[in-house]
Write a protein that holds these residues in place. Structure first.
Motif: not given
Length: 356
Positions: A311-323
């Protein structure tokens, strides 16, 4: 159906407008000694940078009033003179450039003193904010209702308004405040039924940045969501800049302020493999001042993150050492964790048309 705020009178304060359906303005008050023009100017410029629309400064002395002339030369938003007890300070503040004055007509002296203030305001086209709060309620009104009540606050405020109207002046904004959230809400509901003057809304003496933000969000949120309120101040025991930031966030959450980015972030959980708390705070700082009407999501894991950020226009999402960098729920880039903030910044500036 029109809301109360769309039907209020329009009052001009410097180059800003309060009421008449105009955008709700955010106010704050300096906590410097106004006599120290340099310190006051520096603080107001910080408030401007944070998004403050109108600022208020106390005028307890002649020197403070005289400082307005210098302050006005260096700031870019209207300044309101806060007057207590001494009507002469109101006259001096207007003489030295105040864009508006805040008074309680009941505590600046008799009818002749009130008339002197109103006459100068009328002559110079300077609006008056009529302020009443639960701590300044007249003894007679407290006795009438048995205690401080919302009804008493409204009666006191409208009595003060009539004093000024009888002097043939109607350029007023009304302020009725209480530190009691429910009383504050009720008082604004009552006064909205009885007048069309624009209302300055706030929970007075709300407390520290933490507790005061909560009380203000509850009180202002309830009042503003009812279509009541034309200008706001969040009263916090702290840096006045925090008042502006909180006020803007309250308006944004209610869909009442445009031109700023809304940040949403998920709570941490056992799936989180990134420093989400730091990242979310970094993103909030990053987006301050970027003039986009969008929603930015900060998510802690790649399991639910893309879906929750849809629902957001843009987002960041975390992983294990990357995103992941996500746009409208679709992954557009995979970047190392240390480069995630820079990737978001690049994307946002691209939306504004600015160079990175």
């Amino acid at each position: 159906m029109e809301t109360y705020r769309e039907q209020t009178r329009e009052i001009r304060v410097g180059d800003r407008f309060i009421g008449g359906g105009n955008p709700i303005t955010v106010q704050s008050m300096t906590n410097t000694h106004t006599e120290d023009a340099g310190a006051t100017i520096a603080q107001i410029l910080r408030l401007e940078e944070a998004g403050c629309d109108i600022v208020r400064s106390t005028v307890p002395t002649r020197e403070a009033a005289e400082a307005f002339a210098k302050i006005k030369k260096h700031i870019h938003i209207p300044i309101v003179a806060d007057i207590h007890f001494d009507y002469r300070m109101a006259l001096l503040a207007m003489e030295y450039g105040a864009d508006a004055i805040r008074i309680n007509p009941g505590n600046i002296g008799g009818p002749e003193r009130i008339k002197a203030v109103v006459d100068m305001a009328k002559e110079r086209g300077i609006p008056i904010r009529v302020g009443v709060n639960s701590g300044s309620l007249e003894k007679e009104i407290v006795q009438k209702y048995g205690r401080v009540t919302a009804e008493g606050l409204v009666e006191s405020a409208l009595d003060k308004v009539r004093m000024i109207e009888e002097l043939d002046y109607d350029q007023m904004v009304i302020s009725i405040k209480s530190s009691d959230v429910l009383m504050c809400i009720r008082a604004h509901e009552l006064i909205a039924e009885r007048t069309d003057y624009p209302l300055h809304v706030g929970v007075t003496e709300a407390g520290t940045v933490y507790s005061g933000t909560i009380k203000s969000a509850v009180g202002l949120g309830a009042i503003l969501s009812r279509g009541i309120g034309d200008t706001i101040r969040v009263s916090l025991t702290g840096d006045p800049v925090e008042e502006v930031r909180v006020g803007k966030r309250i308006l944004t959450a209610l869909g009442l302020r445009r031109g700023s980015i809304e940040v949403v972030s998920c709570p941490t959980c056992g799936r989180t493999q990134i420093d989400l708390i730091r990242l979310a705070n970094d993103v909030e700082r990053l987006v301050e001042g970027i003039p986009l009407d969008i929603k930015v999501a900060v998510m802690g894991c790649v399991v639910n993150g893309p879906g929750e950020a849809a629902e957001a226009d843009i987002g960041v999402c975390g992983g294990n050492g990357y995103g992941l960098l996500i746009r409208h729920g679709e992954v557009i880039r995979k970047v190392p964790e240390r480069g995630l903030l820079d990737a978001l910044r690049e994307e946002l500036l691209g939306w504004t048309g600015e160079s990175v």
